[in-house]
Design an enzyme around this catalytic site. Structure first.
Site, PDB file in Angstrom:
ATOM      1  N   ASP A   1      57.232  12.502  63.384  1.00  0.00           N
ATOM      2  CA  ASP A   1      57.172  11.778  62.105  1.00  0.00           C
ATOM      3  C   ASP A   1      57.808  10.392  62.186  1.00  0.00           C
ATOM      4  OD1 ASP A   1      55.878  13.786  60.796  1.00  0.00           O
ATOM      5  OD2 ASP A   1      57.658  14.595  59.794  1.00  0.00           O
TER       6      ASP A   1
ATOM      7  N   SER B   1      60.600  24.252  60.739  1.00  0.00           N
ATOM      8  CA  SER B   1      61.150  22.906  60.563  1.00  0.00           C
ATOM      9  C   SER B   1      62.665  23.047  60.687  1.00  0.00           C
ATOM     10  CB  SER B   1      60.771  22.383  59.174  1.00  0.00           C
ATOM     11  OG  SER B   1      61.654  21.359  58.801  1.00  0.00           O
TER      12      SER B   1
ATOM     13  N   ASP C   1      66.724  15.799  51.035  1.00  0.00           N
ATOM     14  CA  ASP C   1      67.288  14.785  51.918  1.00  0.00           C
ATOM     15  C   ASP C   1      66.851  13.380  51.500  1.00  0.00           C
ATOM     16  OD1 ASP C   1      68.853  16.420  53.473  1.00  0.00           O
ATOM     17  OD2 ASP C   1      67.214  16.951  54.819  1.00  0.00           O
TER      18      ASP C   1
ATOM     19  N   ARG D   1      74.074  13.674  55.588  1.00  0.00           N
ATOM     20  CA  ARG D   1      73.277  12.593  54.973  1.00  0.00           C
ATOM     21  C   ARG D   1      74.102  11.409  54.478  1.00  0.00           C
ATOM     22  NH1 ARG D   1      69.675  14.448  58.095  1.00  0.00           N
ATOM     23  NH2 ARG D   1      68.676  16.362  57.423  1.00  0.00           N
TER      24      ARG D   1
HETATM   25  N1  ARG Z   1      67.910  23.321  52.357  1.00  0.00           N
HETATM   26  C1  ARG Z   1      68.874  22.628  53.133  1.00  0.00           C
HETATM   27  C2  ARG Z   1      69.377  21.399  52.464  1.00  0.00           C
HETATM   28  O1  ARG Z   1      68.694  20.864  51.651  1.00  0.00           O
HETATM   29  C3  ARG Z   1      68.421  22.363  54.544  1.00  0.00           C
HETATM   30  C4  ARG Z   1      67.305  21.422  54.758  1.00  0.00           C
HETATM   31  C5  ARG Z   1      67.060  21.294  56.210  1.00  0.00           C
HETATM   32  N2  ARG Z   1      65.847  20.686  56.584  1.00  0.00           N
HETATM   33  C6  ARG Z   1      64.980  21.223  57.480  1.00  0.00           C
HETATM   34  N3  ARG Z   1      64.018  20.483  57.871  1.00  0.00           N
HETATM   35  N4  ARG Z   1      65.092  22.426  57.959  1.00  0.00           N
HETATM   36  O2  ARG Z   1      70.458  20.938  52.720  1.00  0.00           O
END
Ligand code: ARG
Length: 417
Positions: free
Chosen positions: A15, A174, A123, A94
């Site tokens: 990506d 993912s 995110d 983040r």
């Molecule tokens: N649900 C979690 C969060 O929002 C993890 C997100 C992780 N992303 C992924 N691509 N697995 O913090």
């Protein structure tokens, strides 16, 4: 038309690699930034790929120490777990990434920052809110959210544009990982009835494949932060890495939950967080020994609040800072050693000692050496019970009160004797 520079948060995957070219097509010079927060990635290859794809500059920065000191440890002090379950693995990285996006944008004179998040996750919210909070004049760009490519279209685009990607058989998952754990989504996990397959995990073994014997570990906490593992003093990064490895070997740290996303829907989320799970459990046990009852009760809501702030992208908010002050104060006495047994997917606290322990054996013991003043119990009970005794007397129907009378039938009384 040339639009200026954009700093792209670059993971090195398909990506964000495609995003480099896509942003260039839109008229930008692209500077990439890859933060090393302990994820499994070849950083050198990442940098090379960014430059080969056309980035005019590629920053790769080791931010593990800062991640632990400024994000993970404050969250640990606050026992931060979103909805009481998720140790905020992705969420905590983040604001740090955002901080450096803003910094690099400043150094490079960039007009925009970009990230590879989709429009369904949180995110995107965290990165955009945190970056904007630090540098409000930057334009936010999210190519993956905007371009509407299918995966095949994306691969075609990469091929057409000579983007050096290695398209392997796509994993159904993912993944987002760092020192504080690994988040796994998609594929078979989207069915909440399906048990997460073994191949979803890389940090933890299936508990039934864990060693047959138990392992005991000792974690030394100083002011709520782990300072030593098995008596060996360690910096935070090494300690977390080591503990991930030890607890992972016993299958400890798997989390499977239905999570309420900020963007409105429920999602099935699977995590493996060996070190966070053990550290949070151990510290909570130590807190029960070192903190007063009222502090423990009062901070429960604040812990959830703290986790919520991290989850929804409000890291750089005044409330988070104020809560840090509170938790720093509270954690000053959370010192001591916690002994934990690891066995087949479970961690259990089996020993506690602390220089600040409020547990007094001479008060608690039922054996010789009991220092508790039994005689004062009589007066204490009289006064302690006074409000309830008074209430019952006033409302007793015999005294004209309105409570219904308690009656015992002869049969009931007989059956009791
Ligand atoms: N649900 C979690 C969060 O929002 C993890 C997100 C992780 N992303 C992924 N691509 N697995 O913090």
């Amino acid at each position: 038309m040339y639009k200026g520079k954009v700093v792209l948060a670059y993971s090195g995957g398909l990506d964000t690699s495609v995003a480099i070219k896509w942003l260039m097509d839109q008229g930008y010079d692209v500077v990439t930034f890859t933060a090393d927060v302990g994820q499994v990635v070849d950083l050198e290859a990442c940098k090379e790929r960014a430059l080969l794809t056309g980035a005019c500059n590629a920053y790769v920065m080791d931010l593990k120490e800062e991640f632990v000191q400024d994000y993970v440890w404050p969250a640990l002090k606050a026992n931060a777990m979103y909805q009481g379950t998720y140790p905020l693995t992705s969420a905590l990285s983040r604001p740090l990434i955002s901080k450096y996006l803003a910094k690099i944008a400043e150094i490079e004179g960039a007009v925009a920052v970009a990230h590879g998040c989709t429009g369904k996750g949180q995110d995107q919210v965290r990165i955009e809110v945190c970056t904007k909070a630090l540098k409000p004049d930057l334009k936010m760009m999210a190519p993956v959210r905007d371009w509407h490519f299918s995966r095949d279209e994306e691969i075609d685009y990469a091929k057409e544009h000579g983007i050096p990607i290695t398209v392997t058989k796509k994993s159904p998952y993912s993944i987002d990982d760092n020192l504080w754990g690994r988040a796994i989504e998609c594929g078979p996990l989207e069915d909440p009835w399906t048990e997460p397959p073994s191949d979803a995990f890389t940090l933890t073994v299936d508990p039934w494949k864990a060693p047959d014997g138990a392992e005991y570990i000792e974690i030394t906490f100083e002011e709520g932060i782990p300072a030593a593992l098995n008596g060996e003093e360690m910096d935070g990064v090494s300690l977390i890495a080591k503990l991930n490895q030890i607890a992972g070997k016993y299958g400890v740290g798997r989390i499977d939950m239905i999570e309420d996303r900020l963007v409105g829907f429920k999602s099935r989320e699977v995590y493996e967080c060996p070190a966070p799970v053990v550290l949070l459990q151990a510290k909570k046990a130590l807190e029960k020994m070192t903190l007063s009852k009222d502090v423990i009760a009062a901070k429960a809501d604040l812990e959830l609040k703290y986790a919520e702030l991290a989850y929804v992208g409000y890291w750089f908010s005044p409330l988070r800072e104020a809560l840090d002050a509170f938790f720093n104060q509270v954690q000053k006495v959370v010192n001591g050693v916690v002994r934990v047994r690891l066995y087949k997917g479970q961690s259990v606290v089996v020993g506690l000692k602390s220089p600040n322990s409020l547990y007094a054996k001479d008060l608690a013991t039922y054996s010789a050496g009991d220092a508790f003043d039994h005689s004062s119990a009589v007066g204490f009970i009289n006064i302690w019970g006074l409000p309830v005794v008074t209430w019952k007397q006033v409302h007793d129907p015999k005294n004209g009160g309105c409570e219904s009378e308690v009656t015992l039938s002869k049969e009931t009384v007989k059956s009791q004797v």
